[in-house]
Design a protein around this motif. Sequence first.
Motif, PDB file in Angstrom:
ATOM      1  N   TYR A  84      48.133  34.405  36.560  1.00  0.00           N
ATOM      2  CA  TYR A  84      47.180  33.602  35.753  1.00  0.00           C
ATOM      3  C   TYR A  84      45.848  34.554  35.803  1.00  0.00           C
ATOM      4  O   TYR A  84      45.890  35.432  36.839  1.00  0.00           O
ATOM      5  CB  TYR A  84      46.991  32.186  36.249  1.00  0.00           C
ATOM      6  CG  TYR A  84      46.528  32.209  37.716  1.00  0.00           C
ATOM      7  CD1 TYR A  84      45.251  32.174  38.216  1.00  0.00           C
ATOM      8  CD2 TYR A  84      47.505  32.253  38.467  1.00  0.00           C
ATOM      9  CE1 TYR A  84      44.988  32.170  39.513  1.00  0.00           C
ATOM     10  CE2 TYR A  84      47.424  31.840  39.930  1.00  0.00           C
ATOM     11  CZ  TYR A  84      46.000  32.071  40.465  1.00  0.00           C
ATOM     12  OH  TYR A  84      45.587  32.000  41.609  1.00  0.00           O
ATOM     13  N   VAL A  85      45.076  34.509  35.130  1.00  0.00           N
ATOM     14  CA  VAL A  85      43.604  34.974  35.056  1.00  0.00           C
ATOM     15  C   VAL A  85      42.718  34.283  35.102  1.00  0.00           C
ATOM     16  O   VAL A  85      42.655  33.294  33.984  1.00  0.00           O
ATOM     17  CB  VAL A  85      43.521  36.264  34.015  1.00  0.00           C
ATOM     18  CG1 VAL A  85      42.197  36.767  34.069  1.00  0.00           C
ATOM     19  CG2 VAL A  85      44.729  37.421  34.403  1.00  0.00           C
ATOM     20  N   VAL A  86      41.825  34.103  35.753  1.00  0.00           N
ATOM     21  CA  VAL A  86      40.663  33.120  35.918  1.00  0.00           C
ATOM     22  C   VAL A  86      39.332  33.814  35.240  1.00  0.00           C
ATOM     23  O   VAL A  86      38.959  35.175  35.748  1.00  0.00           O
ATOM     24  CB  VAL A  86      40.143  32.534  36.953  1.00  0.00           C
ATOM     25  CG1 VAL A  86      38.984  31.522  36.935  1.00  0.00           C
ATOM     26  CG2 VAL A  86      41.390  31.762  37.522  1.00  0.00           C
ATOM     27  N   LYS A  87      38.492  33.610  34.275  1.00  0.00           N
ATOM     28  CA  LYS A  87      37.403  34.199  33.911  1.00  0.00           C
ATOM     29  C   LYS A  87      36.188  33.209  33.922  1.00  0.00           C
ATOM     30  O   LYS A  87      36.343  32.005  33.719  1.00  0.00           O
ATOM     31  CB  LYS A  87      37.420  34.775  32.233  1.00  0.00           C
ATOM     32  CG  LYS A  87      38.671  35.916  32.118  1.00  0.00           C
ATOM     33  CD  LYS A  87      38.437  37.136  31.423  1.00  0.00           C
ATOM     34  CE  LYS A  87      39.480  38.064  31.404  1.00  0.00           C
ATOM     35  NZ  LYS A  87      38.626  39.668  31.046  1.00  0.00           N
ATOM     36  N   ARG A  88      34.903  33.768  34.067  1.00  0.00           N
ATOM     37  CA  ARG A  88      33.815  33.004  34.079  1.00  0.00           C
ATOM     38  C   ARG A  88      32.661  33.559  33.268  1.00  0.00           C
ATOM     39  O   ARG A  88      32.541  34.705  33.118  1.00  0.00           O
ATOM     40  CB  ARG A  88      33.364  32.903  35.497  1.00  0.00           C
ATOM     41  CG  ARG A  88      32.013  31.939  35.880  1.00  0.00           C
ATOM     42  CD  ARG A  88      32.035  31.980  37.342  1.00  0.00           C
ATOM     43  NE  ARG A  88      33.157  31.149  38.113  1.00  0.00           N
ATOM     44  CZ  ARG A  88      33.338  31.602  39.265  1.00  0.00           C
ATOM     45  NH1 ARG A  88      32.714  32.228  39.933  1.00  0.00           N
ATOM     46  NH2 ARG A  88      34.497  31.141  39.701  1.00  0.00           N
TER      47      ARG A  88
END
Length: 222
Positions: free
Chosen positions: A108-112
């Motif tokens: 997964y990839v988490v972006k903000r």
Amino acid sequence: MKKQTILFSVLGLTILVCILGLANARKTEDTFTILTEKVLETTKDGDIIFQSSQSPQCEAIRIATNSKFSHCGIIYIINGKQYVYEAVQPVKLTLLKDWISGGEGQKYVVKRLKNASQVLTSATIKKMKAYGQQFNKKDYDLYFEWSDSKIYCSELVWKIYKNGAGIELCPLEKLKHFNLKDPKVRAVLKERYGNNIPLNEDVVAPSQIAGSAVLETVIDTY
């Protein structure tokens, strides 16, 4: 005596294979636990998380959008627990650790939002959740129409940011501008639309949000 030796050798080999299999399984489980703990410690309300899974539709989305992602959702922290608010069938909250385990390779990839600390205040997050609540338990939109009667994953994320926080994550795109010539993509389109493909429909793909200039990567396990 010879038969006994062969039997013991086979038995020993079988036991060794089982031990190695259990060791690998434990190693995989330990790695997943570490990654899960990392994301639980790092993520914040309003973060956007991306993954992919194995299905004809997911593969078609990846090909059409030239991306490794086929699914996304918004991370919500509720009573100290992390959830992913996602458009599946139906729209729902899913525990973050369960959401991760359901992805391909548990990657997964988490972006903000780059200025999240200034923009995504508690009041803004509250507005986003309140706006997004109208979609809870609505059906997944298999036809990717730009309406509120049904909704798909990236549409849910985009609309919550746009209408709940006043932030446009990325421009919308026409369906015809994606890669629709690949046989796998064409097969899914044919199944869904027959000969009436809505080429001028406004759409937003997970890849567009993932590539947004207003977002920064927080976690990347790929």
